[in-house]
Write an enzyme that holds these catalytic residues in place. Structure first.
Site, mmCIF file in Angstrom:
data_model
loop_
_atom_site.group_PDB
_atom_site.id
_atom_site.type_symbol
_atom_site.label_atom_id
_atom_site.label_comp_id
_atom_site.label_asym_id
_atom_site.label_seq_id
_atom_site.Cartn_x
_atom_site.Cartn_y
_atom_site.Cartn_z
ATOM 1 N N CYS A 1 4.682 -2.542 3.049
ATOM 2 C CA CYS A 1 4.908 -3.704 2.180
ATOM 3 C C CYS A 1 3.809 -4.758 2.381
ATOM 4 O O CYS A 1 3.166 -4.820 3.432
ATOM 5 C CB CYS A 1 6.243 -4.358 2.502
ATOM 6 S SG CYS A 1 7.680 -3.397 2.025
ATOM 7 N N CYS B 1 10.863 -5.504 6.645
ATOM 8 C CA CYS B 1 9.984 -6.673 6.817
ATOM 9 C C CYS B 1 10.743 -7.827 7.458
ATOM 10 O O CYS B 1 10.179 -8.561 8.284
ATOM 11 C CB CYS B 1 9.395 -7.097 5.476
ATOM 12 S SG CYS B 1 8.160 -5.936 4.860
ATOM 13 N N GLU C 1 4.127 -7.917 2.919
ATOM 14 C CA GLU C 1 4.410 -8.843 4.020
ATOM 15 C C GLU C 1 3.935 -8.260 5.351
ATOM 16 O O GLU C 1 3.311 -8.935 6.162
ATOM 17 C CB GLU C 1 5.922 -9.110 4.121
ATOM 18 C CG GLU C 1 6.531 -9.797 2.918
ATOM 19 C CD GLU C 1 7.025 -8.818 1.859
ATOM 20 O OE1 GLU C 1 6.375 -7.783 1.609
ATOM 21 O OE2 GLU C 1 8.077 -9.106 1.266
ATOM 22 N N ILE D 1 0.873 -1.179 0.000
ATOM 23 C CA ILE D 1 0.000 0.000 0.000
ATOM 24 C C ILE D 1 0.904 1.222 0.000
ATOM 25 O O ILE D 1 1.598 1.477 0.996
ATOM 26 C CB ILE D 1 -0.926 0.005 1.238
ATOM 27 C CG1 ILE D 1 -1.746 -1.302 1.295
ATOM 28 C CG2 ILE D 1 -1.847 1.231 1.215
ATOM 29 C CD1 ILE D 1 -2.403 -1.566 2.634
HETATM 30 N N1 THU Z 1 7.541 -4.123 -1.588
HETATM 31 C C1 THU Z 1 6.825 -5.064 -0.915
HETATM 32 O O1 THU Z 1 5.608 -4.911 -0.716
HETATM 33 N N2 THU Z 1 7.460 -6.170 -0.486
HETATM 34 C C2 THU Z 1 8.760 -6.489 -0.764
HETATM 35 O O2 THU Z 1 9.233 -7.537 -0.369
HETATM 36 C C3 THU Z 1 9.571 -5.564 -1.558
HETATM 37 C C4 THU Z 1 8.968 -4.216 -1.787
HETATM 38 C C5 THU Z 1 6.845 -2.956 -2.132
HETATM 39 C C6 THU Z 1 7.107 -1.641 -1.451
HETATM 40 C C7 THU Z 1 6.775 -0.676 -2.583
HETATM 41 O O3 THU Z 1 5.375 -0.460 -2.611
HETATM 42 C C8 THU Z 1 7.163 -1.419 -3.841
HETATM 43 O O4 THU Z 1 7.223 -2.775 -3.481
HETATM 44 C C9 THU Z 1 8.468 -0.970 -4.442
HETATM 45 O O5 THU Z 1 9.473 -0.959 -3.500
#
Ligand code: THU
Length: 132
Positions: free
Chosen positions: A53, A92, A55, A43
């Site tokens: 993130c 995370c 996760e 989000i």
């Molecule tokens: N992101 C995640 O949701 N999880 C990950 O393991 C890596 C990065 C998201 C954060 C952001 O919204 C986008 O990916 C780019 O970094």
């Protein structure tokens, strides 16, 4: 639940990703030791630092509903279909070790190669409450 099924659920959760700034969609599916599944997506926010993130979205949903015994977390991203695994970011990883060093991370593509490792493999020398 097997890794393929959990990854399929993460791929479905990815559809809800709110990522207008990076256009990088991420979905996560968390399996608790009781067999309950919590999903999450990334989000984003115009104030970039407020982004959450996938996760952590799934973890915070589980914890806030009383489930903290996490068995594994599957992650699917915009790169999954290219057979490029996505691993959790540093923030995370720190949140995941909070709830157990034996938590398994599953990534890859449900119709391709599936990878599994332990969070302790990804987070050596992590900061813990024992150091405070
Ligand atoms: N992101 C995640 O949701 N999880 C990950 O393991 C890596 C990065 C998201 C954060 C952001 O919204 C986008 O990916 C780019 O970094």
């Amino acid at each position: 639940m097997d890794n393929k099924t959990l990854l399929e659920i993460a791929e479905k959760a990815r559809e809800y990703s709110y990522s207008p700034y990076s256009n990088f969609k991420v979905g996560a599916a968390l399996l608790t030791k009781e067999g309950k599944v919590f999903t999450g997506c990334n989000i984003e926010c115009a104030s970039f630092g407020a982004t959450n993130c996938a996760e952590r979205t799934a973890i915070f949903k589980a914890i806030s509903e009383g489930y903290k015994d996490i068995e594994k977390i599957a992650i699917a991203s915009s790169n999954s279909e290219n057979d490029e695994p996505t691993y959790p970011c540093g923030i995370c990883r720190q949140v995941i070790v909070e709830f157990g060093l034996d938590i398994k991370i599953v990534t890859g593509y449900s119709k391709g190669k599936i990878y599994e490792c332990s969070i302790s493999d990804l987070m050596p020398n992590y900061f813990s409450k024992d150091e405070m």
